[in-house]
Design an enzyme around this catalytic site. Structure first.
Site: not given
Ligand code: CTP
Length: 404
Positions: A213-216, A281
């Protein structure tokens, strides 16, 4: 929540039998998500109690210039402040007497003084007996008030308190709320637009318990949704996993997890959309194979084979007909060059550039600093602002270029 969500509504109650319905009117606006304050003429208190309206509106009710509950320390009820506080002033019921005074500028109570100082739209819902309603002077008052820009919510037909039947019954509270919602909506620039919006991160499953995943946080996308709704748009929000929530009568949220799910949901709504804003994102890669059982720890290193996800925006860019497409670019170097290339490659009309070099921009922050590039070459740099203000700037640019 409705288009009146978060709006400040001042209800003016005057002395007619229909004043008993003002309790329902207060409730109707509160249910729509508005904040409500009530002003009564002194004689209106004979028809409905201030305690009822104060309890329902969760605010003190005003009816005189001076508040002398504490006789040693009387305070001034400031009509100018009340008038400036309101986004809408709704006088319901509006008696023949109060309307005649409104039309001549007579100002012998707090409600009338507030009316004269209010800068917001003023709605009035007349209520009286049918002969009073039909009287030439009343009809002239209606015309005069409307010529000042006040908006009339006509009385309905039916049985009147006098026992007679005819026009003069105040519009029903739910019809007054609906009338004001519709009227307010008709003034908003995006009222006829359907906006498809992607927001938040995507999670690409490695196994049943792990993901890439990512930090969005989704904050930017949700702020755009909120602003678009306030500008009258209908919004379909395709949201990746976030803890954010939102409710509005013109909002549909579809919650998805992976890039593929986000794509399928967006594809389903793309044809009916007027504007696509891709604020998500989206993960560019996902595990080539998702394990069906939890992957067990082993002594040797684990290698994950990744494959590309679908580029949602570029795919929809290829299918574009009349839609206005807005993309985001989060860059760390050669920002303008990369953003311009993305605008062309994904067939966009506008791109919002965030540079991670700018302090306060990017993921998990409350603020953002953007540059907007349009297809026609126009470039606008904005200062560091809250995400709510940035959402407003982005939609102003969309409105500017879509001629709404
Ligand atoms: N986007 C998308 N689907 C993807 C990847 C990105 O819809 N699979 C959208 C984003 O929502 C954003 C824009 O494309 O509006 C730009 O995303 P970004 O990740 O910056 O661009 P990429 O094309 O992935 O390029 P790179 O990662 O190489 O910078």
């Amino acid at each position: 929540m409705s288009v009146l969500g978060g709006k400040k509504i001042l209800i003016g109650v005057t002395a007619g039998i229909a004043a008993y319905k003002s309790a329902w009117l207060v409730r109707g606006f509160i249910k729509a998500g508005a904040e409500v304050k009530v002003i009564m003429t002194p004689a209106a208190k004979d028809f409905v109690t201030p305690l009822t309206l104060a309890t329902l509106s969760k605010n003190e009710v005003f009816s005189s210039f001076v508040n002398d509950d504490d006789t040693d320390n009387p305070t001034w009820n400031n009509h100018v402040e009340l008038g400036l506080w309101a986004d809408f002033f709704v006088i319901a019921p509006a008696t023949a007497n109060t309307m005649a005074k409104m039309s001549t500028g007579t100002c012998d109570n707090l409600l009338l003084a507030t009316y004269l100082s209010a800068k917001c739209p003023v709605y009035f819902a007349p209520a009286m007996d049918l002969d009073m309603y039909r009287h030439r002077s009343t009809q002239e008052t209606f015309e005069k008030l409307q010529s000042y820009g006040n908006i009339m919510i006509p009385a309905g037909h039916g049985e009147l308190a006098s026992g007679l039947e005819g026009q003069g019954r105040m519009a029903e509270p739910e019809d007054i709320v609906r009338f004001i919602e519709q009227h307010h909506l008709s003034q908003l620039p995006l009222r006829q637009k359907k906006i498809l919006l992607t927001a938040g991160p995507t999670h690409e499953a490695i196994d049943p318990v792990r993901f890439i995943g990512n930090h969005s946080s989704g904050k930017m996308g949700y702020a755009i949704a909120e602003r678009a709704l306030a500008l009258g748009a209908e919004v379909i929000l395709i949201s990746g996993p976030t803890h954010l929530a939102m409710h509005h009568s013109r909002l549909t949220i579809e919650r998805v997890s992976s890039a593929q799910e986000m794509y399928e949901a967006a594809q389903l709504h793309f044809k009916e959309a007027d504007i696509l804003i891709a604020a998500a994102a989206v993960a560019d890669y996902r595990p080539a194979n998702t394990a069906t059982q939890k992957i067990k720890k082993k002594s040797e290193a684990l290698t994950l084979q990744l494959e590309s996800t679908i580029d949602i925006l570029a795919t929809l860019g290829k299918q574009k007909q009349n839609q206005f497409l807005v993309g985001f670019a989060l860059e760390t170097e050669n920002e303008l060059e990369h953003a311009k290339a993305k605008l062309v490659r994904k067939n966009l009309d506008m791109i919002v550039l965030n540079s991670l070099k700018d302090k306060g921009a990017g993921f998990q922050t409350e603020t953002n600093k953007i540059t907007i590039l349009h297809k026609d070459g126009e470039k606008i740099n904005f200062d560091l602002k809250s995400k709510t203000e940035v959402a407003s700037d982005i939609l102003d640019e969309v409105i500017k270029k879509t001629d709404v």
